[in-house]
Design an enzyme around this catalytic site. Structure first.
Site, PDB file in Angstrom:
ATOM      1  N   CYS A 265     -18.613  -2.672 -17.806  1.00  0.00           N
ATOM      2  CA  CYS A 265     -18.537  -2.440 -16.357  1.00  0.00           C
ATOM      3  C   CYS A 265     -19.504  -3.347 -15.592  1.00  0.00           C
ATOM      4  O   CYS A 265     -20.693  -3.411 -15.912  1.00  0.00           O
ATOM      5  CB  CYS A 265     -18.869  -0.972 -16.075  1.00  0.00           C
TER       6      CYS A 265
ATOM      7  N   CYS B 225     -25.201   2.619 -11.955  1.00  0.00           N
ATOM      8  CA  CYS B 225     -24.437   3.853 -12.146  1.00  0.00           C
ATOM      9  C   CYS B 225     -25.317   5.016 -12.605  1.00  0.00           C
ATOM     10  O   CYS B 225     -25.881   5.005 -13.703  1.00  0.00           O
ATOM     11  CB  CYS B 225     -23.316   3.611 -13.159  1.00  0.00           C
TER      12      CYS B 225
ATOM     13  N   GLU C 166       0.828  -1.211   0.000  1.00  0.00           N
ATOM     14  CA  GLU C 166       0.000   0.000   0.000  1.00  0.00           C
ATOM     15  C   GLU C 166       0.865   1.265   0.000  1.00  0.00           C
ATOM     16  O   GLU C 166       0.543   2.243  -0.651  1.00  0.00           O
ATOM     17  CB  GLU C 166      -0.942   0.011   1.207  1.00  0.00           C
TER      18      GLU C 166
ATOM     19  N   CYS D  94     -13.231   1.749 -14.817  1.00  0.00           N
ATOM     20  CA  CYS D  94     -13.758   3.112 -14.630  1.00  0.00           C
ATOM     21  C   CYS D  94     -12.570   4.079 -14.576  1.00  0.00           C
ATOM     22  O   CYS D  94     -12.346   4.764 -13.589  1.00  0.00           O
ATOM     23  CB  CYS D  94     -14.586   3.168 -13.345  1.00  0.00           C
TER      24      CYS D  94
ATOM     25  N   CYS E 272     -17.576   1.694 -19.960  1.00  0.00           N
ATOM     26  CA  CYS E 272     -18.882   1.501 -19.310  1.00  0.00           C
ATOM     27  C   CYS E 272     -19.595   0.250 -19.824  1.00  0.00           C
ATOM     28  O   CYS E 272     -20.276  -0.427 -19.067  1.00  0.00           O
ATOM     29  CB  CYS E 272     -19.762   2.727 -19.510  1.00  0.00           C
TER      30      CYS E 272
HETATM   31 FE1  SF4 Z   1     -17.631   3.926 -14.210  1.00  0.00          FE
HETATM   32 FE2  SF4 Z   1     -20.295   4.005 -14.198  1.00  0.00          FE
HETATM   33 FE3  SF4 Z   1     -19.012   3.636 -16.480  1.00  0.00          FE
HETATM   34 FE4  SF4 Z   1     -19.022   1.723 -14.604  1.00  0.00          FE
HETATM   35  S1  SF4 Z   1     -20.751   2.494 -15.763  1.00  0.00           S
HETATM   36  S2  SF4 Z   1     -17.242   2.420 -15.826  1.00  0.00           S
HETATM   37  S3  SF4 Z   1     -18.978   2.936 -12.739  1.00  0.00           S
HETATM   38  S4  SF4 Z   1     -18.940   5.450 -15.186  1.00  0.00           S
END
Ligand code: SF4
Length: 454
Positions: free
Chosen positions: A264, A270, A98, A254, A261
């Site tokens: 994702c 989201c 970390e 993200c 997206c």
């Molecule tokens: Fe980021 Fe939302 Fe796109 Fe997922 S859907 S990559 S959380 S902006």
């Protein structure tokens, strides 16, 4: 754990903490208030900046962890944390990773981490190392005070805590120098399974997008909100994996400029994506929840949603302070060593401040816009002290300039060289200094900037 909710609609929007936040008072109906009669309490609409629906929170945890189990990167500190049975050794392995990962890319850290853990596999081993050894291994990783503080803290654990790492995020932060809220949360959740959240740059980006938080993400009010959200969201049975998954999502999907997206795992939760697809967050927030211009978490009214940016409208940060420009004259003093190979003089920097304790070529800060002839004069004066003999300004050969960006300084090194004949007696009253071959130079605790200079 604290949760944050919106206050009732009277007066300016404010955040509530503690039990009142868990059970917010019903919002009075405005017409009823005007009529002077108590209103029936309507259920508060879902606040756009919160995860107020437990079912959605559960679903998000499941989606994120399922993706992490399938897609997580195989990293040495993850392997160690999963295999190590001893809690202190496990916490130490996570702690080192970390600290190294702060401000540094994963790809850069891997090699440093492996070498570090091979050399100092335990807290006890690190506590016995010298600062010089730590600096040598850290050389090139940047932000050198991190290595120094890590070693100081390891010494403290060994000498004052009987070699036992503190067992909660609160104690880690309280007892270990250099361990802040984020690092403490990461160590406690990953090593001990404490259900505590973490907020780093990746988490800030993901949470701000998930919940359309567009106020300055470095402001205390927004950070408080994000910490509360991270603590509320973290999976109770797999907190370490959940935190790593959230950070992994920010690092690989993200991402800041072109988030993926479509791939994702949490896209259905989201708000920023919904807003991009449908033009408005759904459900449409009650004006009194988001105060239209008064909401401390929405983008400022002067910089509203920009449809060309899509989800990258979030997060937003106050403009960064420009790094200050500095110029430094530095001189590579060179002599022939006993086997004819060139050797260079390096000197040690003070033990505090920028690049503390690292080695460099004799250097001298310059006033901005100092004419070149005067630069030579002041540098020659400075070198007289190192060489113990007069140095003619004209003998300094200007090689060129090297620019190096530190986090807050735009540093230009004006590089000179000076070949020396015969021996040079170094004054022991000055900072420590030594002659090194090129190979020894690279193995010494020197900064990346000095490697560029050479
Ligand atoms: Fe980021 Fe939302 Fe796109 Fe997922 S859907 S990559 S959380 S902006």
């Amino acid at each position: 754990r604290q949760r944050l909710c919106w206050a009732p609609a009277s007066g300016p929007v404010r955040l509530l903490r503690g039990p009142a936040a868990l059970h917010p008072p019903p919002r009075p109906d405005r017409a009823a208030l005007l009529a002077g009669t108590p209103a029936a309490a309507p259920a508060p609409p879902p606040a756009p900046h919160l995860f107020s629906d437990p079912a959605e929170t559960e679903a998000l945890r499941g989606d994120l962890l399922a993706w992490y189990d399938k897609c997580k990167r195989d990293l040495p500190w993850r392997r160690l944390a999963a295999m190590e049975l001893d809690a202190d050794r496990r916490a130490y392995a996570v702690w080192v990773s970390e600290i190294m990962l702060q401000q540094t890319q994963v790809a850069t850290v891997i090699d440093y981490y492996n070498r570090w853990m091979q050399k100092w596999p335990t807290l006890q081993a690190l506590a016995q190392a010298s600062l010089e050894e730590v600096n040598e291994l850290w050389a090139g990783l940047g932000y050198y005070s991190r290595g120094k503080r890590l070693q100081e803290a390891a010494r403290k654990v060994v000498s004052e805590l009987a070699g036992r790492m503190p067992r909660t995020a609160e104690d880690l932060q309280k007892l270990l120098p250099g361990v802040g809220r984020y690092t403490a949360g990461a160590i406690a959740s990953i090593s001990y399974g404490q259900a505590t959240g973490v907020v780093d740059g990746n988490v800030i980006r993901v949470l701000c997008r998930l919940r359309c938080i567009g106020a300055d993400s470095s402001s205390p009010a927004v950070l408080d909100h994000l910490w509360a959200m991270a603590n509320a969201l973290v999976d109770r049975s797999r907190p370490g994996d959940f935190n790593q998954a959230l950070m992994e999502l920010g690092a690989t999907v993200c991402v800041p400029k072109a988030p993926l997206c479509g791939e994702c795992p949490v896209k259905r939760h989201c708000q920023a994506r919904r807003r991009k697809l449908f033009g408005k967050p759904t459900p449409v927030p009650d004006v009194e929840d988001c105060g239209v211009g008064g909401c401390p978490l929405c983008p400022p009214a002067t910089e509203p949603w920009d449809s060309s940016l899509g989800v990258t409208n979030f997060p937003r940060k106050a403009a960064k302070k420009q790094p200050r420009a500095e110029r430094t004259a530095t001189c590579v003093l060179e002599r022939r060593g006993c086997h004819g190979a060139p050797e260079f003089l390096i000197v040690q920097r003070p033990t505090s401040g920028l690049l503390a304790g690292l080695w460099e070529f004799p250097s001298l800060p310059l006033a901005q816009d100092l004419p070149q002839e005067q630069q030579r004069e002041v540098l020659a004066d400075h070198l007289r002290a190192w060489t113990g003999r007069p140095v003619a300004a004209g003998s300094l050969r200007l090689i060129g300039e090297v620019v190096h960006i530190f986090s807050h300084i735009h540093q230009t090194y004006v590089v000179y060289s000076l070949p020396l004949d015969g021996d040079v007696t170094l004054d022991p009253a000055l900072s420590p200094s030594r002659w090194v071959t090129e190979e020894e130079f690279h193995a010494s605790a020197v900064s990346t900037a000095m490697k560029k200079v050479l």
